[in-house]
Design a protein around this motif. Structure first.
Motif, PDB file in Angstrom:
ATOM      1  N   HIS A  41       4.417   5.600 -11.564  1.00 57.96           N
ATOM      2  CA  HIS A  41       4.288   4.326 -12.277  1.00 57.96           C
ATOM      3  C   HIS A  41       3.507   4.566 -13.570  1.00 57.96           C
ATOM      4  O   HIS A  41       2.373   5.062 -13.530  1.00 57.96           O
ATOM      5  CB  HIS A  41       3.568   3.302 -11.399  1.00 57.96           C
ATOM      6  CG  HIS A  41       3.558   1.937 -11.975  1.00 57.96           C
ATOM      7  ND1 HIS A  41       2.707   1.579 -13.003  1.00 57.96           N
ATOM      8  CD2 HIS A  41       4.291   0.851 -11.676  1.00 57.96           C
ATOM      9  CE1 HIS A  41       2.918   0.306 -13.306  1.00 57.96           C
ATOM     10  NE2 HIS A  41       3.884  -0.157 -12.509  1.00 57.96           N
ATOM     11  N   PHE A  43       1.787   2.831 -15.911  1.00 64.12           N
ATOM     12  CA  PHE A  43       0.450   2.273 -16.096  1.00 64.12           C
ATOM     13  C   PHE A  43      -0.537   2.904 -15.121  1.00 64.12           C
ATOM     14  O   PHE A  43      -1.656   3.266 -15.498  1.00 64.12           O
ATOM     15  CB  PHE A  43       0.481   0.750 -15.906  1.00 64.12           C
ATOM     16  CG  PHE A  43      -0.871   0.104 -16.023  1.00 64.12           C
ATOM     17  CD1 PHE A  43      -1.465  -0.054 -17.261  1.00 64.12           C
ATOM     18  CD2 PHE A  43      -1.549  -0.337 -14.902  1.00 64.12           C
ATOM     19  CE1 PHE A  43      -2.710  -0.645 -17.380  1.00 64.12           C
ATOM     20  CE2 PHE A  43      -2.790  -0.930 -15.003  1.00 64.12           C
ATOM     21  CZ  PHE A  43      -3.377  -1.086 -16.250  1.00 64.12           C
ATOM     22  N   LEU A  44      -0.126   3.062 -13.867  1.00 63.12           N
ATOM     23  CA  LEU A  44      -1.029   3.638 -12.874  1.00 63.12           C
ATOM     24  C   LEU A  44      -1.293   5.118 -13.149  1.00 63.12           C
ATOM     25  O   LEU A  44      -2.400   5.603 -12.879  1.00 63.12           O
ATOM     26  CB  LEU A  44      -0.473   3.433 -11.465  1.00 63.12           C
ATOM     27  CG  LEU A  44      -0.368   1.972 -11.014  1.00 63.12           C
ATOM     28  CD1 LEU A  44       0.207   1.900  -9.604  1.00 63.12           C
ATOM     29  CD2 LEU A  44      -1.696   1.255 -11.106  1.00 63.12           C
ATOM     30  N   ARG A  47      -3.978   5.007 -15.905  1.00 61.49           N
ATOM     31  CA  ARG A  47      -5.269   4.601 -15.334  1.00 61.49           C
ATOM     32  C   ARG A  47      -5.836   5.682 -14.438  1.00 61.49           C
ATOM     33  O   ARG A  47      -7.038   5.923 -14.431  1.00 61.49           O
ATOM     34  CB  ARG A  47      -5.118   3.301 -14.545  1.00 61.49           C
ATOM     35  CG  ARG A  47      -4.812   2.067 -15.354  1.00 61.49           C
ATOM     36  CD  ARG A  47      -5.955   1.643 -16.263  1.00 61.49           C
ATOM     37  NE  ARG A  47      -7.144   1.251 -15.562  1.00 61.49           N
ATOM     38  CZ  ARG A  47      -7.471   0.008 -15.248  1.00 61.49           C
ATOM     39  NH1 ARG A  47      -6.679  -0.976 -15.568  1.00 61.49           N
ATOM     40  NH2 ARG A  47      -8.598  -0.241 -14.615  1.00 61.49           N
ATOM     41  N   LEU A  72      -7.545   0.958  -9.989  1.00 59.94           N
ATOM     42  CA  LEU A  72      -6.161   0.482  -9.938  1.00 59.94           C
ATOM     43  C   LEU A  72      -6.069  -0.954  -9.424  1.00 59.94           C
ATOM     44  O   LEU A  72      -4.982  -1.518  -9.329  1.00 59.94           O
ATOM     45  CB  LEU A  72      -5.325   1.405  -9.044  1.00 59.94           C
ATOM     46  CG  LEU A  72      -5.393   2.899  -9.338  1.00 59.94           C
ATOM     47  CD1 LEU A  72      -4.529   3.683  -8.351  1.00 59.94           C
ATOM     48  CD2 LEU A  72      -5.006   3.205 -10.762  1.00 59.94           C
ATOM     49  N   ASP A  74      -6.858  -4.042 -10.488  1.00 59.67           N
ATOM     50  CA  ASP A  74      -6.317  -5.170 -11.249  1.00 59.67           C
ATOM     51  C   ASP A  74      -4.796  -5.186 -11.207  1.00 59.67           C
ATOM     52  O   ASP A  74      -4.181  -6.228 -11.005  1.00 59.67           O
ATOM     53  CB  ASP A  74      -6.836  -5.176 -12.682  1.00 59.67           C
ATOM     54  CG  ASP A  74      -6.560  -3.893 -13.448  1.00 59.67           C
ATOM     55  OD1 ASP A  74      -6.324  -2.851 -12.803  1.00 59.67           O
ATOM     56  OD2 ASP A  74      -6.600  -3.936 -14.691  1.00 59.67           O
ATOM     57  N   HIS A  75      -4.176  -4.027 -11.353  1.00 61.68           N
ATOM     58  CA  HIS A  75      -2.714  -3.969 -11.308  1.00 61.68           C
ATOM     59  C   HIS A  75      -2.199  -4.266  -9.896  1.00 61.68           C
ATOM     60  O   HIS A  75      -1.251  -5.040  -9.734  1.00 61.68           O
ATOM     61  CB  HIS A  75      -2.225  -2.595 -11.749  1.00 61.68           C
ATOM     62  CG  HIS A  75      -0.732  -2.461 -11.610  1.00 61.68           C
ATOM     63  ND1 HIS A  75       0.140  -3.025 -12.495  1.00 61.68           N
ATOM     64  CD2 HIS A  75       0.029  -1.863 -10.667  1.00 61.68           C
ATOM     65  CE1 HIS A  75       1.386  -2.786 -12.120  1.00 61.68           C
ATOM     66  NE2 HIS A  75       1.335  -2.060 -11.006  1.00 61.68           N
ATOM     67  N   ARG A  78      -2.375  -7.940  -9.147  1.00 61.98           N
ATOM     68  CA  ARG A  78      -1.312  -8.666  -9.851  1.00 61.98           C
ATOM     69  C   ARG A  78       0.019  -8.534  -9.120  1.00 61.98           C
ATOM     70  O   ARG A  78       0.762  -9.491  -8.984  1.00 61.98           O
ATOM     71  CB  ARG A  78      -1.215  -8.135 -11.285  1.00 61.98           C
ATOM     72  CG  ARG A  78      -0.459  -9.016 -12.218  1.00 61.98           C
ATOM     73  CD  ARG A  78      -0.540  -8.587 -13.687  1.00 61.98           C
ATOM     74  NE  ARG A  78      -0.682  -7.168 -13.947  1.00 61.98           N
ATOM     75  CZ  ARG A  78      -1.786  -6.613 -14.453  1.00 61.98           C
ATOM     76  NH1 ARG A  78      -2.828  -7.341 -14.725  1.00 61.98           N
ATOM     77  NH2 ARG A  78      -1.830  -5.320 -14.686  1.00 61.98           N
TER      78      ARG A  78
END
Length: 81
Positions: A41, A43-44, A47, A72, A74-75, A78
């Motif tokens: 992923h 974004f992950l 991060r 991780l 916050d993602h 969501r």
């Protein structure tokens, strides 16, 4: 404001390229373990590299992902909502 676009999950080679562009702060084995943990992923991956650059390891990152204050979180929150 902007044009939304979807990224597909990164391959292991793409995660290694991202890692290289971030200054290669991790061991090669950590990059492979990070890819396995987050499934590529985008974004992950970013991060995770940022979190691990301060000296942590992937097992600590995985354990902290279960807590509300992990890098991780916050993602993942969501996605859960």
């Amino acid at each position: 404001v902007g044009t939304p676009f979807a990224l597909s999950d990164f391959s292991r080679d793409e995660v290694e390229e991202l890692h290289r562009r971030c200054g290669a702060p991790l061991a090669r084995e950590a990059v492979a373990a990070l890819h396995a943990l987050v499934g590529g992923h985008p974004f992950l991956c970013q991060r995770g590299i940022d979190a691990l650059a301060d000296g942590g390891d992937v097992s600590e990152l995985a354990a902290s992902s279960l807590r509300d204050e992990g890098p991780l979180a916050d993602h993942l929150r969501r996605v859960l909502l």
